[in-house]
Design a protein around this motif. Structure first.
Motif, PDB file in Angstrom:
ATOM      1  N   TRP A 176       0.837  -1.189   0.000  1.00  8.88           N
ATOM      2  CA  TRP A 176       0.000   0.000   0.000  1.00  8.88           C
ATOM      3  C   TRP A 176       0.882   1.252   0.000  1.00  8.88           C
ATOM      4  O   TRP A 176       1.890   1.328   0.712  1.00  8.88           O
ATOM      5  N   TYR A 177       0.480   2.208  -0.819  1.00  3.14           N
ATOM      6  CA  TYR A 177       1.187   3.483  -0.922  1.00  3.14           C
ATOM      7  C   TYR A 177       0.216   4.614  -0.569  1.00  3.14           C
ATOM      8  O   TYR A 177      -0.977   4.544  -0.889  1.00  3.14           O
ATOM      9  N   MET A 197       3.139   2.190   3.258  1.00  2.00           N
ATOM     10  CA  MET A 197       2.356   2.149   4.479  1.00  2.00           C
ATOM     11  C   MET A 197       2.586   0.853   5.245  1.00  2.00           C
ATOM     12  O   MET A 197       2.660  -0.231   4.662  1.00  2.00           O
ATOM     13  N   GLU A 198       2.656   0.975   6.560  1.00  2.00           N
ATOM     14  CA  GLU A 198       2.743  -0.182   7.445  1.00  2.00           C
ATOM     15  C   GLU A 198       1.355  -0.730   7.737  1.00  2.00           C
ATOM     16  O   GLU A 198       1.120  -1.930   7.779  1.00  2.00           O
ATOM     17  N   PRO A 223      -3.122   1.030   7.821  1.00  8.69           N
ATOM     18  CA  PRO A 223      -3.904   2.136   7.260  1.00  8.69           C
ATOM     19  C   PRO A 223      -3.696   3.497   7.932  1.00  8.69           C
ATOM     20  O   PRO A 223      -4.192   4.493   7.395  1.00  8.69           O
ATOM     21  N   TRP A 224      -3.015   3.569   9.043  1.00 10.38           N
ATOM     22  CA  TRP A 224      -2.807   4.862   9.715  1.00 10.38           C
ATOM     23  C   TRP A 224      -1.331   5.181   9.979  1.00 10.38           C
ATOM     24  O   TRP A 224      -1.015   6.193  10.584  1.00 10.38           O
ATOM     25  N   THR A 225      -0.428   4.339   9.449  1.00  9.68           N
ATOM     26  CA  THR A 225       0.994   4.522   9.729  1.00  9.68           C
ATOM     27  C   THR A 225       1.808   4.340   8.458  1.00  9.68           C
ATOM     28  O   THR A 225       1.632   3.349   7.737  1.00  9.68           O
ATOM     29  N   LEU A 226       2.726   5.273   8.190  1.00 13.79           N
ATOM     30  CA  LEU A 226       3.659   5.130   7.074  1.00 13.79           C
ATOM     31  C   LEU A 226       4.851   4.294   7.521  1.00 13.79           C
ATOM     32  O   LEU A 226       5.290   4.369   8.676  1.00 13.79           O
ATOM     33  N   SER A 227       5.402   3.517   6.594  1.00 11.48           N
ATOM     34  CA  SER A 227       6.522   2.633   6.936  1.00 11.48           C
ATOM     35  C   SER A 227       7.845   3.110   6.358  1.00 11.48           C
ATOM     36  O   SER A 227       8.895   2.556   6.693  1.00 11.48           O
ATOM     37  N   THR A 228       7.821   4.108   5.478  1.00 13.11           N
ATOM     38  CA  THR A 228       9.055   4.610   4.870  1.00 13.11           C
ATOM     39  C   THR A 228       9.052   6.133   4.909  1.00 13.11           C
ATOM     40  O   THR A 228       8.023   6.773   5.155  1.00 13.11           O
ATOM     41  N   SER A 229      10.203   6.695   4.684  1.00 18.37           N
ATOM     42  CA  SER A 229      10.288   8.139   4.512  1.00 18.37           C
ATOM     43  C   SER A 229       9.636   8.521   3.192  1.00 18.37           C
ATOM     44  O   SER A 229       9.527   7.697   2.273  1.00 18.37           O
ATOM     45  N   ARG A 230       9.235   9.749   3.082  1.00 18.56           N
ATOM     46  CA  ARG A 230       8.560  10.209   1.866  1.00 18.56           C
ATOM     47  C   ARG A 230       9.569  10.403   0.740  1.00 18.56           C
ATOM     48  O   ARG A 230      10.752  10.650   0.978  1.00 18.56           O
ATOM     49  N   ILE A 231       9.080  10.273  -0.493  1.00 19.72           N
ATOM     50  CA  ILE A 231       9.852  10.727  -1.651  1.00 19.72           C
ATOM     51  C   ILE A 231       9.063  11.860  -2.316  1.00 19.72           C
ATOM     52  O   ILE A 231       7.840  11.948  -2.183  1.00 19.72           O
TER      53      ILE A 231
END
Length: 724
Positions: free
Chosen positions: A177-178, A196-197, A199-207
């Motif tokens: 999921w992105y 995304m880790e 539905p409410w948490t990002l798992s990577t830094s943004r690009i």
């Protein structure tokens, strides 16, 4: 989150003799304003005073729609079993802004998703004391129906940067999921993405995907690109976005990447230098953008949802000026995304393919609770049971865009012997032959509906039956021996090509039983060579059709008086592709009709509503004035005189323009109505071949109607409408 794709059921009805037609009376209504979500057509815009529309199709058979409300103080959700039905769905407030603190001001651009068994709404919001310092938030609901249950705040989407951030949008690719969004950057609002880790948490830094750099992305004091949305097609990812301010300057751009590339590598994304969806001044449609993309019920058509405004300048900024529109989009042979141009207010289109279905449980208010049945194999999982002589279901407002032949399909289950299921259409009874021991079967009849409102009623027959739905489709006499093919939206190129591929016959023959009256007989064709010809043969009389060399599908039509047993043949010679033959009731005489332009959505009338002879013609916003009403008077050759209701004068060709004059029965006063699809026509002078053309959509221009040679432009196409 995958879209449900319903298999397209090819329906072939072999028929040699049609006996179910009724006479066409001149008082029949040719109406295109629809108030029924199951109509065979719809008119844009579908929802007023809403922006940033997001429509999500779920596996429960419903479409869910969210959008920014002009007060920016709440989240509204509506649902319908059809896209166009969302226009009539009651909006439900599922969440309201806080009184103070976070999420207390400017609630923007909500989107809803169903992920891992739960519903999530993503939106952006500011604080009352900092009304444009937005952050992104997500709500969760565990109910099966998101209109019910409790929405729990899962919190702010943390990106690692406490800056202005809006327009969260998600997509899934290769089980990852992105999330994409728009946030503050060095050159203005910039597009970012992260994995995304949950539905409410990002798992990577943004690009950073892209930032404003072209003129069309910088038409505002603050340079803006926002509203990212993704389409996957073949082996590519198409990421659309909107640029510049939300008024008439708004437009859409595109990034693309290979589906097998590293999407988290900015170098994988290629940016188009030009916008892909821009204002259409000829249609008074400005600032299109911030929408979503869908696939029709039968998977045969792609639909673009977006907002636009109806003008530019004062009064056409953001907020209430924006409205929601639907229209088809496509990919060309090279894989290029083709969004076309935004359509005008009042623009009429066929419903998305496969949607003209009447779920009978929705019309069962007169039945007992015992008559409602649940069946997982029924459409929507529900249906009705007619088992008593007093039981009936009435579909009181079935709207058809034009009088003609339709396929009426009934889906049912029968656990006993063969039977008959009666159905009345505008008071006339027909019967379905119901198979014995049949589960989830579809049977079809060919029937005639009148343009405008029709009434259908299903009653108990001679035995108990379980009924799922009734579905309607246009009927065409296809380019094949005695084959009748239904197909919603016959102007769709994909369906035309499918019909054309199935027939290579040089002579096509149909036997019809026609009530006495005038009919429009139209053939769909394209790619006619210079020496090609097509003729309609009516009981041995050959009537040639006029052909153009365009590579696009077009109609060529004639007006004919038919009666009783009629043999229609379609002949061709030379190189020309044919798709089908249509037989429709001709436009009515002596009925006050409007001519509404397909491109601009506004009506033909004398200049300033003048009653003076010698005046020319213009178009203006639709009103109730007699100046916009016309009566048709038919000649024996199928041509018409066009009489204006306010002046009593007739449209007459003079040189390269047209003026009002007294009727003198000269050839300059005769007009041909050339069929152009969906109840619309080109008005072509029988003497000069010129056609009235809308050359601007601004009704304040004094004369904005010209008379030009016939071509394929929508500006030359007019709907015949009559307000009820």
């Amino acid at each position: 989150m995958k879209r449900r794709e319903t298999a397209l059921m090819a329906m072939l009805i072999a028929i040699l003799l049609i006996t179910s037609c009724t006479s066409v009376k001149p008082t029949e209504r040719y109406v295109y304003e629809s108030s029924d979500p199951n109509a065979l057509y719809y008119t844009n815009p579908i929802v007023l005073e809403r922006a940033d529309p997001w429509i999500y199709e779920h596996t429960d058979g419903y479409y869910y729609m969210m959008a920014s409300v002009p007060e920016y103080d709440r989240l509204e959700l509506r649902r319908s079993q059809t896209m166009t039905g969302l226009a009539y769905a009651e909006p439900v407030t599922v969440w309201e802004k806080n009184e103070s603190g976070i999420m207390s001001k400017n609630i923007w651009a909500p989107e809803i998703y169903h992920i891992d068994g739960k519903w999530y709404i993503y939106f952006s919001a500011a604080r009352a004391d900092r009304e444009f310092d937005h952050r992104m938030y997500v709500l969760e609901n565990a109910s099966a129906n998101p209109l019910e249950g409790e929405w729990e705040l899962k919190g702010q989407i943390r990106t690692g940067y406490e800056v202005f951030q809006i327009d969260a949008s998600l997509f899934e690719h290769d089980d990852i999921w992105y999330m994409m969004w728009s946030g503050a950057g060095a050159k203005g609002n910039t597009l970012y993405m992260a994995q995304m880790e949950n539905p409410w948490t990002l798992s990577t830094s943004r690009i950073m995907l892209t930032e404003p750099e072209y003129e069309w992305e910088q038409r505002a004091v603050v340079h803006v690109i926002e509203a990212p949305e993704v389409i996957t097609y073949n082996d590519r990812i198409y990421l659309t976005y909107s640029a510049s301010f939300c008024d008439a300057n708004y437009n859409m751009g595109l990034l693309t990447a290979s589906a097998d590339s590293d999407l988290m590598n900015p170098a994988s994304w290629e940016k188009s230098e030009e916008p892909i969806f821009v204002s259409n001044p000829h249609a008074n449609a400005y600032g299109p953008g911030h929408g979503s993309f869908l696939i029709s019920r039968d998977s045969s058509e792609r639909i673009h949802v977006y907002h636009a405004v109806d003008g530019q300048g004062t009064g056409y900024g953001c907020d209430k000026a924006r409205n929601v529109r639907l229209q088809p989009y496509s990919f060309d042979e090279a894989g290029e995304l083709q969004l076309g141009s935004p359509v005008s207010r009042g623009f009429t289109l066929p419903t998305p393919s496969g949607e003209a279905r009447f779920e009978l449980e929705r019309y069962a208010s007169s039945l007992s609770n015992e008559a409602l049945v649940e069946d997982e194999y029924f459409s929507g999982g529900k249906g009705i049971r007619l088992g008593k002589r007093s039981e009936k279901v009435k579909l009181a407002e079935v709207r058809a865009p034009e009088t003609g032949l339709y396929a009426l399909t009934l889906s049912y289950s029968n656990g006993g012997n063969a039977a008959k299921q009666p159905i009345s259409i505008n008071g006339r009874k027909v019967e379905f032959e119901v198979e014995s021991n049949a589960a989830h079967v579809q049977s079809s009849l060919m029937v005639e509906l009148k343009g405008g409102v029709n009434e259908l009623e299903l009653r108990y027959g001679d035995k108990l039956l379980e009924l799922d739905y009734v579905e309607l489709s246009y009927i065409d006499l296809a380019a094949g021996e005695a084959i009748v093919k239904p197909g919603l939206a016959l102007t769709r190129t994909t369906q035309l090509e499918a019909l054309a591929e199935e027939s290579s016959l040089q002579l096509v023959s149909h036997a019809l039983n026609m009530p006495e009256g005038y009919y429009t007989v139209a053939a769909a064709y394209r790619a006619a060579a210079a020496d090609a010809s097509v003729a309609i043969v009516v009981n041995e009389e050959s009537i040639p059709l006029q052909l153009e060399s365009s590579s696009e599908w077009a109609y060529s039509s004639v007006q004919l008086k038919l009666s009783g047993e009629t043999k229609l043949q379609l002949e061709k010679s030379g190189e020309v592709e044919l798709a089908y033959l249509r037989v429709l009731a001709a436009p009515p005489e002596h009925v006050e009709l409007r001519f509404v332009n397909r491109q601009t959505g506004i009506a033909l009338q004398p200049n300033n509503g003048s009653k003076e002879a010698g005046e020319g013609y213009r178009q203006y916003n639709i009103t109730d004035t007699p100046a916009q009403k016309w009566q048709l008077e038919r000649e024996v050759d199928g041509s018409y005189y066009l009489k204006n209701a306010i002046s009593g004068l007739y449209m007459t060709v003079r040189g390269e323009r047209a003026v009002q004059e007294e009727l003198s029965k000269v050839s300059e006063q005769r007009w041909l109505l050339q069929y152009a699809a969906e109840g619309s026509y080109r008005i072509v002078s029988a003497s000069s071949g010129l056609a009235p053309t809308a050359i601007a959509a601004d009704p304040n221009l004094y004369e904005n109607l010209s008379f030009e040679a016939v071509d394929g432009r929508d500006a030359q196409v007019w709907y015949l409408t009559q307000k009820e």
